[in-house]
Design a protein around this motif. Structure first.
Motif, PDB file in Angstrom:
ATOM      1  N   GLY A   7      -5.302  12.335  -6.639  1.00 17.52           N
ATOM      2  CA  GLY A   7      -5.459  11.021  -6.029  1.00 17.52           C
ATOM      3  C   GLY A   7      -6.829  10.399  -6.097  1.00 17.52           C
ATOM      4  O   GLY A   7      -7.185   9.611  -5.217  1.00 17.52           O
ATOM      5  N   MET A  10      -7.906   6.813  -4.477  1.00 22.19           N
ATOM      6  CA  MET A  10      -7.037   6.406  -3.368  1.00 22.19           C
ATOM      7  C   MET A  10      -7.810   5.552  -2.375  1.00 22.19           C
ATOM      8  O   MET A  10      -9.020   5.738  -2.194  1.00 22.19           O
ATOM      9  CB  MET A  10      -6.516   7.635  -2.605  1.00 22.19           C
ATOM     10  CG  MET A  10      -5.566   8.502  -3.351  1.00 22.19           C
ATOM     11  SD  MET A  10      -4.971   9.901  -2.339  1.00 22.19           S
ATOM     12  CE  MET A  10      -6.476  10.804  -1.971  1.00 22.19           C
ATOM     13  N   ASP A  70      -0.698   7.058   0.820  1.00 24.47           N
ATOM     14  CA  ASP A  70      -1.214   7.167  -0.549  1.00 24.47           C
ATOM     15  C   ASP A  70      -1.525   8.615  -0.927  1.00 24.47           C
ATOM     16  O   ASP A  70      -1.434   8.997  -2.100  1.00 24.47           O
ATOM     17  CB  ASP A  70      -2.413   6.257  -0.794  1.00 24.47           C
ATOM     18  CG  ASP A  70      -3.624   6.540   0.075  1.00 24.47           C
ATOM     19  OD1 ASP A  70      -3.503   7.284   1.073  1.00 24.47           O
ATOM     20  OD2 ASP A  70      -4.706   6.009  -0.234  1.00 24.47           O
ATOM     21  N   ALA A  74       0.182  10.513  -4.036  1.00 26.71           N
ATOM     22  CA  ALA A  74      -0.662  11.175  -5.034  1.00 26.71           C
ATOM     23  C   ALA A  74      -0.261  12.633  -5.239  1.00 26.71           C
ATOM     24  O   ALA A  74      -0.237  13.125  -6.368  1.00 26.71           O
ATOM     25  CB  ALA A  74      -2.129  11.070  -4.627  1.00 26.71           C
TER      26      ALA A  74
END
Length: 129
Positions: A7, A10, A70, A74
């Motif tokens: 991620g 992010m 998020d 991810a």
């Protein structure tokens, strides 16, 4: 796998996170945590240990109530997990994910073996007759 940054970019944590594997001592289930990629500080626990929840050896209960959306997206985007089902946990719902990564399953097996080897051996007492 330890070098995999999950991620990066992010909104909730731009540096991304690393996945770390341990096991819960009470039942040797996978205990997955997320570590900040930039400063190696703890970020969050990915899994929760709810012993009364029936899980297969290759399943984990995701603590999604504890993570930004998020981050969950991810982690799923890595392909290491596939959503399996949701179930009632306390006053909310928990997500059960199936582990798809052979490498991650091997890492978990190593953590279990290490935890088992480190477990204290029960002392035997002599039977006084």
């Amino acid at each position: 796998m330890e070098d995999l940054i999950i991620g990066a970019g992010m909104t909730s944590y731009p540096a991304g996170v690393h996945l770390r594997v341990h096991v819960y001592q009470s039942n040797l289930r996978p205990a997955l945590s997320l570590i900040c990629a930039d400063d190696v500080e703890p970020y969050a626990d990915l899994t929760a240990n709810v012993p009364q929840v029936d899980l297969a050896e290759d399943e984990v209960l995701i603590a999604w109530w504890n993570l930004p959306a998020d981050v969950i997206t991810a982690v799923l985007a890595t392909g290491m997990f596939a959503p399996s089902r949701t179930l009632a946990v306390g006053y909310g719902r928990g997500a059960v994910w199936k582990i798809q990564s052979t490498e991650l399953l091997e890492w978990i097996a190593d953590a279990r073996a290490e935890a088992t080897a480190d477990a204290p051996v029960p002392r035997r007492t002599a039977n006084a007759s």
